[in-house]
Design an enzyme around this catalytic site. Structure first.
Site, PDB file in Angstrom:
ATOM      1  N   SER A 100      -9.384   1.671   2.509  1.00 37.03           N
ATOM      2  CA  SER A 100      -8.794   2.325   2.094  1.00 37.03           C
ATOM      3  C   SER A 100      -7.908   1.538   0.564  1.00 37.03           C
ATOM      4  O   SER A 100      -7.695   2.206  -0.167  1.00 37.03           O
ATOM      5  CB  SER A 100      -8.497   3.067   2.246  1.00 37.03           C
ATOM      6  OG  SER A 100      -7.072   2.753   3.309  1.00 37.03           O
TER       7      SER A 100
ATOM      8  N   LYS B 205       1.133  -1.506   0.153  1.00 35.28           N
ATOM      9  CA  LYS B 205      -0.164  -0.099  -0.069  1.00 35.28           C
ATOM     10  C   LYS B 205       0.747   1.508   0.044  1.00 35.28           C
ATOM     11  O   LYS B 205       1.821   1.204   0.795  1.00 35.28           O
ATOM     12  CB  LYS B 205      -0.643  -0.077   1.090  1.00 35.28           C
ATOM     13  CG  LYS B 205      -2.034   1.056   1.687  1.00 35.28           C
ATOM     14  CD  LYS B 205      -3.193   0.968   2.195  1.00 35.28           C
ATOM     15  CE  LYS B 205      -3.892   1.883   2.694  1.00 35.28           C
ATOM     16  NZ  LYS B 205      -5.181   2.051   3.692  1.00 35.28           N
TER      17      LYS B 205
ATOM     18  N   SER C 179      -9.934  -1.000   6.324  1.00 32.56           N
ATOM     19  CA  SER C 179      -9.516  -0.576   5.511  1.00 32.56           C
ATOM     20  C   SER C 179      -8.628  -1.957   4.984  1.00 32.56           C
ATOM     21  O   SER C 179      -8.612  -1.744   3.942  1.00 32.56           O
ATOM     22  CB  SER C 179      -8.320   0.703   5.496  1.00 32.56           C
ATOM     23  OG  SER C 179      -8.951   2.029   5.192  1.00 32.56           O
TER      24      SER C 179
HETATM   25  N1  GLN Z   1     -13.333   4.035   6.280  1.00 33.32           N
HETATM   26  C1  GLN Z   1     -12.143   4.482   6.964  1.00 33.32           C
HETATM   27  C2  GLN Z   1     -12.347   5.987   6.735  1.00 33.32           C
HETATM   28  O1  GLN Z   1     -12.923   6.402   6.242  1.00 33.32           O
HETATM   29  C3  GLN Z   1     -11.527   3.653   7.686  1.00 33.32           C
HETATM   30  C4  GLN Z   1     -10.093   3.837   6.525  1.00 33.32           C
HETATM   31  C5  GLN Z   1      -9.259   3.260   7.822  1.00 33.32           C
HETATM   32  O2  GLN Z   1      -9.568   2.167   7.720  1.00 33.32           O
HETATM   33  N2  GLN Z   1      -7.878   3.500   7.195  1.00 33.32           N
HETATM   34  O3  GLN Z   1     -11.966   6.150   7.642  1.00 33.32           O
END
Ligand code: GLN
Length: 483
Positions: free
Chosen positions: A152, A77, A176
């Site tokens: 994400s 990532k 994410s």
């Molecule tokens: N969907 C969550 C957010 O928008 C989690 C994102 C994540 O785990 N990085 O913050």
């Protein structure tokens, strides 16, 4: 075809010299070249760099020093620092940022002899649930190109599902890793907070962030978890605990395992097809002797609202460092304050700016008590309730995502609906609990994820039971319809 093999099988064939590391790396690069113009999973692919990693791995094998993952390709990532390779966080502000050091997890991958095939797309600074917030491109779901892979870490999940890499790393602040794993039909694992060093992970919500693996099997995910975890003095929140051990991975049983099904996650807001898929999976686990009961933990209902105070608050502080002085983009302006304003205005996308504003507001004098402090109190209650439930259960079970993969663009105009999709995954981050998603069936050809959460530092037991669950659901995995 090497791209079809699991990491475990690949490593065995590489160690036996039935395959060469360069050949395996090339097969994956070729697949990326074929598919990624459509899928958009990668932000950076540098074949020369990949071959340098491959040669280092081959040298290990030739020297008789191969480990369980030596020579295995991995996608990373793009919020994890890679020395000499651009690390953008999918943000304009870091578009040409080249770190001078490796994240601890990346250093450990080098030591294990993994081979980086590229850096993957994400929602900008990992803020999102669909990978649509990337400043550079949208990533598509390998099961249906019109749909989101989740986020994400959508690039990492799509890369593994599409067999562009058998392994990937993601980060998980509110889901994410697990949510995109669910939407792409693969395994995603968030270890206990602190088991994996955050050094070199670009910080989002520091009390929630955790790095973890994507793979197509639980065994592969466990081996990668073993490779990247363990104490690191460079991260002050690193648990003083050894790496996740995998030697007992295959010696668990579902017979007598106490599974608590979280009532609050199977209500009206969950797609009935997801509920049915999870219930079918639970029947299969009961048939293996698991002791399955419903459990109600009402406080997890506050997870989303609490998270969307705490995570932006921490983000607003963490992202203050992107000021045009030390990292990435600089846009000239009037004086140094003007330069910072111009840089941040041009460098950050809409969602990131919104979160910085919300977070700054929640932390500001007069509002701190009403928002941030209150959210931390609710968080403590939720953690306490979940800890109490682990007195009665080995695992807490739920869907990972209340819906299967949604259409790209479908939820962009409804940010609240998008955020509500995190309600099954957020509780694990709130309490630092380890949690894993694996595929448990399909709804109209789209994967459904089953979410397993364990007690703090119960990573080994969680993986052991996940391995049994995977065996109990033999029809629950499949390959996306790709060339
Ligand atoms: N969907 C969550 C957010 O928008 C989690 C994102 C994540 O785990 N990085 O913050």
């Amino acid at each position: 075809m090497p791209t079809r093999l699991s990491a475990t099988r690949l490593a065995a064939r590489l160690a036996a010299k039935e395959l060469g590391v360069r050949e395996v790396a090339q097969a994956h690069l070729d697949r990326i070249a074929t598919l990624d113009a459509t899928l958009g999973a990668f932000l950076t692919v540098d074949p020369d760099e990949t071959m340098r990693w491959a040669d280092a791995a081959q040298a290990k094998i030739d020297a008789g020093e191969a480990g369980p993952l030596t020579g295995v390709p991995i996608a990373i990532k793009d919020n994890l620092c890679t020395a000499g390779v651009r690390t953008t966080c999918a943000s304009r502000i870091l578009e040409s940022h080249v770190p001078i050091y490796d994240a601890t997890v990346v250093r450990r991958l080098r030591e294990a002899g993994c081979v980086m095939v590229g850096k993957t797309n994400l929602d900008e600074f990992a803020m999102g649930t669909s990978t649509e917030n990337s400043a550079f491109q949208v990533t598509r779901n390998p099961w249906d190109f019109d749909r989101s892979p989740g986020g994400s870490s959508g690039g990492s999940a799509a890369a593994v599902a599409a067999e562009m890499a058998p392994l990937a790393l993601g980060s998980d602040t509110g889901g994410s890793i697990r949510q995109p794993a669910s939407l792409c039909g693969i395994v995603g694992f968030k270890p206990t907070y602190g088991r994996c060093s955050r050094y070199g992970l670009v910080a989002f919500g520091s009390s929630l962030d955790q790095i973890g693996p994507f793979a197509r099997t639980v065994e592969d995910a466990a081996l990668l978890a073993e490779a990247i975890t363990g104490h690191d003095r460079r991260d002050s929140t690193s648990a003083n605990h050894p790496a996740i051990a995998t030697q007992a991975l295959k010696s668990g049983t579902l017979r007598g395992a106490r599974l608590g099904v979280l009532k609050e996650t199977l209500g009206e807001s969950t797609d009935p097809r997801v509920t049915q898929g999870v219930e079918r999976a639970l029947d299969a686990l009961r048939a293996e002797g698991a002791d399955v009961h419903e459990v109600s933990i009402p406080s997890i209902g506050y997870g989303v609202t609490t998270y969307y105070i705490i995570a932006p608050a921490e983000a607003s502080s963490n992202l203050a460092r992107f000021d045009g002085v030390r990292y990435g983009l600089r846009v000239e302006g009037k004086g140094h304050i003007g330069m910072m304003e111009a840089t941040r205005a041009a460098g950050f996308g809409h969602e990131v700016k919104a979160r910085i504003m919300i977070g700054t507001y929640a932390l500001s004098a007069g509002y701190y008590d009403a928002f941030y402090l209150r959210a931390q109190q609710v968080r403590a209650l939720m953690r306490r309730d979940l800890e109490a439930a682990f007195q009665d259960f080995d695992l807490l079970v739920s869907p990972t995502s209340p819906v299967p993969a949604f259409k790209i663009g479908e939820l962009t105009s409804d940010p609240l609906a998008l955020k509500m999709l995190d309600y099954c995954t957020i509780p694990a981050n709130m309490g630092g609990f380890p949690a894993l998603s694996l595929n448990c069936g399909f709804a109209d050809g789209l994967p459904i994820g089953l979410h397993l959460m364990g007690p703090v530092l119960g990573d080994e037991r969680l993986l052991q039971l996940a391995y049994c669950v995977e065996r109990a659901l033999p029809d629950a995995t499949g390959r996306p319809p790709l060339p």
